[in-house]
Structures are given as structure tokens and as C-alpha cells.
Design an enzyme around this catalytic site. Structure first.
Site, PDB file in Angstrom:
ATOM      1  CG  ASP A 111      -0.200   0.069   2.529  1.00 52.77           C
ATOM      2  OD1 ASP A 111       0.986  -0.273   2.543  1.00 52.77           O
ATOM      3  OD2 ASP A 111      -0.807   0.458   3.534  1.00 52.77           O
ATOM      4  CD  GLU A 112       4.146   2.921   3.350  1.00 47.06           C
ATOM      5  OE1 GLU A 112       5.327   3.250   3.124  1.00 47.06           O
ATOM      6  OE2 GLU A 112       3.724   2.617   4.467  1.00 47.06           O
TER       7      GLU A 112
END
Length: 396
Positions: A111-112
Site C-alpha cells: 500500500d505504499e
DNA sequence: TCTGGGGTCCTAGGACCC
DNA sequence: TCTGGGGTCCTAGGACCC
């Protein structure tokens, strides 16, 4: 040249993604708006908080605490299970979309990611804050979840900036803002400075990132060795690491499992290990890799972790070959304690396409590799149950 | 029904070699 | 016979990330 780096972070990723999934499937409530968490299966002893809604956070619920404890803080907490297949799909779609803006993307986790936008001013202009808002809003509209975007002149500053205020925000941490925006923060907020270092720093009277930036490097080195240099550089907002697409070449492949109860019988451990070896060996072959180092990892009923590993002369990739080594490791290292979690790790990976045959080794290994690959293809095409080796049947 | 799972990187110490 | 020291490889354990 001055760089321009964006760090993009999905807000409460697992919870947001589950919210999107539920809304799409007719669920009436947006779980982002209520006290809710994504949590593991408590009956399987995996009952911890994986992600929390902003309201749950206000109750003092933190990631990785037990659901039991989370409920005690908020009795009407709603708990939802994770859906990793959907998460991976959302993650892939997001990164594919971001390649519209730059090919220089480093996927940091599910998610990054980091984007390097240096030298794109002719394309997008000089207003990077406006550009970040545009990307952020497009993501919200297109995918239904929000992100934070941090802007900085290096990865560290971009990463720190995206963490400031959430959700759905754009922040900058330019060099001239380091003193005002970063120095007042507690040392624990510095990226890659965890609990145990923070504790030591506090004992030295170093509480904020600013304190750290002003501390004599010789003093720091006495307590933190080579880490001292990173701490000092980072606290001053200095970082020269490039935005690099994650190397396709994994450093290790591992799997571990918390058992439904503490195992004390060797046969039970062997059965789990067989399944785990099948999993990691399958992944290994999918990536067309071979492993030279095989390890077994344990966590016992007292939560004490230990591990044991061995390095082979020749890298291997078949399930039986790896399992044979794992059994050897089990024999050598298991302390006869009650095991809560057990795992297998493959490392020292290479793309070696030939195997150097040792003098006394039979030349059948190549043939065995081929048989495994045929089986893998069947599994990929027709599913796990389409094929099963004779030895695996009895182990189920 | 208290405490997940998948990673990367570093360090200390031992074995071994010259 | 009193015991150097640099280099490399390997292992176990731990810090840290999401």
C-alpha cells in the site's frame, strides 16, 4: 540537481479496501465511518488488529494489538476478516495507474510507493502540490479509496510528509521546512527508528528529532554504531537513496504458520512443514529461482523465537529435495518444546539454470526439476487438487 | 479466544585459511 | 612449547518495516 519525490500511502489500506469491496457488493454501510477493524481469525489464534478505522483509532486501538484488547477499549467494535486477493488486485491497479505519471516508481509495500518526478516540470508544471492533489483526487474517484501524498526532495522527507495528517491529504517537507515541521516530532516518528532505539535515546535525554539532529555524532556512535550515522542524517532530512523499482530478485521466500494449538509431536510438525515446503517451493519455481540456504523457524508457547539453517553446495528447487533438508533441520534444532508457530525460509536465491553436479550426485535432478515444473503447470491451470503426489496424500 | 505474516538488513561470534 | 592477525564464510538472533 534537486529532486522531487512523492510518497503515496493508502489510508488504512486493508480497511479502506474492504470498505470498497463491501460497498460494491451491496453492503449498506461504509465501514470507514464506524468503529471497525480488520482482524485475523481468533479461533485460529491470529486475532490481532490488521487495520483500523479513524473512529476505532480515537478509542485508542492500535495496529497489531489483540482483538480481545481492542474490544475492551470499544465494546461495539465491528471486526471484518482480511481479503488478501482483493487487496493485491487493488494494489496492482493503483500502481498501474500511477505509471501514467512516471516510470520511476518504487513499490515499497502493498500500500505504499515512491514516485520520482524530477525533471517533469515541462510535462506537469512547477506546482507539485497541485499535481499531488490531482493524483490524489483521481485515485479517490477512480478507485473509491483515499491516499496521502507526501512531497519532498528525497524519499525520507516524502515518506515523513505523507505521515503528517490523515486521511486524504497532501503535505510537503521541503528542506526549508525540516526545522519547523519535523524537529518537534518525537524520535519514534523518524522512519526506521523503532521502539528499542527510541528507548535508548530517551535514556540519553534525546526526545525529539530536533534533539537527535543536534546531538554530537561521537556520542551517538558510542551507543548505536553504524546506525548512528543514519539517525543523524535522517534527523536532518538527508537521504540520497534513489527511487528504484523493486528488484525482481527476491532475497528470500518464506512461509510460517501459527498452529491451531501448540504442537508437541514430531509427526504433527512434519505434516505442517511438508505443506509449507510445497508452498515455498512452488513460489520458488514460479519465479524460476533456486535456493542454496534452507531454514526452519520456530516460535514456542513462551513466544520465544529461534531458527536453524544450512547452506548447500548446490542450489535446489524441488519439493522433495527441500523437504529432505527441512527434516534434517527439524531433527537438529527442535528443542522438544511446545511449538506455536513454525515456518520455512529459502534464501541465497539464484537464477541459476544449470546445476553443478557434485562428483557423486546422480544426474537425475534435472529430470526431477522437469517433473516438478510439469506438475506446477497443472496446478496453475487446473487448481491445487488436480494433481497430488503419492506421498502428499498420506500427509494431509 | 491475549500476542500475524512476509520481508530486509545488521552484528557478533565461530570455523577455517594463509 | 610462550598463542598474530587479516580475510572470508556461515549461523543465530534481533531491529525494523508494512
Amino acid at each position: 540537481m534537486e529532486r522531487i519525490i512523492f510518497h503515496i500511502d493508502v489510508n488504512n489500506a486493508f480497511l479502506s479496501w474492504t470498505a470498497v469491496y463491501l460497498l460494491r457488493n451491496g453492503y449498506k454501510q461504509d465501514i470507514r465511518q464506524i468503529p471497525s477493524v480488520i482482524g485475523g481469525d481468533e479461533k485460529a489464534r491470529r486475532g490481532i488488529v490488521l487495520a483500523k478505522s479513524p473512529i476505532a483509532k480515537k478509542y485508542g486501538i492500535v495496529t497489531a494489538e489483540t482483538l480481545y484488547s481492542a474490544r475492551s477499549k470499544c465494546p461495539n467494535l465491528q471486526v471484518f476478516p482480511p481479503n488478501y486477493t482483493f487487496y493485491k488486485e487493488q494494489s496492482r491497479k493503483l500502481y498501474t495507474y500511477l505509471t501514467n505519471y512516471t516510470p520511476v516508481i518504487e513499490q515499497y509495500s502493498i500500500d505504499e510507493c515512491f514516485l520520482d518526478l524530477t525533471g517533469t516540470s515541462l510535462l506537469y508544471g512547477n506546482d507539485y502540490v497541485a499535481l499531488a492533489h490531482k493524483i490524489k483526487d483521481e485515485i479517490k474517484e477512480k478507485f473509491g479509496f483515499t491516499v496521502n501524498i507526501g512531497i519532498g526532495e528525497n524519499k525520507l522527507c516524502a515518506k515523513m510528509a505523507s505521515d503528517f495528517e490523515k486521511p486524504d491529504k497532501v503535505h510537503t517537507l521541503y528542506t526549508y521546512e525540516i526545522e519547523s515541521k519535523m524537529w518537534p516530532l518525537p524520535v519514534d516518528d523518524l522512519f526506521m527508528l523503532g521502539k528499542s532505539s527510541a528507548k535508548k535515546l530517551k535514556e540519553l535525554g534525546i526526545r525529539t528529532i530536533g534533539d537527535l539532529a543536534k546531538t554530537n555524532i561521537t556520542t551517538l556512535k558510542r551507543y548505536f554504531k553504524s546506525q548512528a550515522i543514519y539517525f543523524q542524517q535522517a534527523s536532518r532530512g538527508l537521504d540520497t537513496t534513489p527511487v528504484l523499482p523493486r528488484s525482481e530478485l527476491n532475497k528470500c521466500i518464506s512461509v510460517s504458520r501459527t498452529l491451531p494449538y501448540d504442537y508437541t509431536k514430531k509427526e504433527d510438525l512434519e505434516k505442517v512443514l511438508w505443506q509449507e515446503v510445497e508452498e515455498v517451493a512452488f513460489t520458488l519455481r514460479q519465479k524460476k529461482l533456486y535456493a542454496k540456504t534452507i531454514a526452519i523457524t520456530y516460535k514456542n508457547n513462551l513466544f520465544k523465537s529461534y531458527s536453524h539453517q544450512l547452506t548447500l553446495v548446490n542450489a535446489i528447487c524441488t519439493t522433495p529435495e527441500i523437504y529432505q533438508q527441512v527434516l534434517l533441520l527439524l531433527e537438529r534444532s527442535w528443542k522438544n518444546d511446545a511449538i506455536r508457530n513454525i515456518g520455512v525460509r529459502l534464501s541465497d536465491l539464484s537464477q541459476q539454470t544449470y546445476q553443478q553436479l557434485s562428483l557423486f550426485e546422480s544426474s537425475t535432478s534435472k529430470k526431477e526439476d522437469d517433473i516438478e515444473r510439469v506438475m506446477d503447470n497443472l496446478i496453475t491451470k487446473f487448481g491445487k487438487n488436480s494433481i497430488m503426489r503419492a506421498s502428499s496424500k498420506e500427509k494431509k
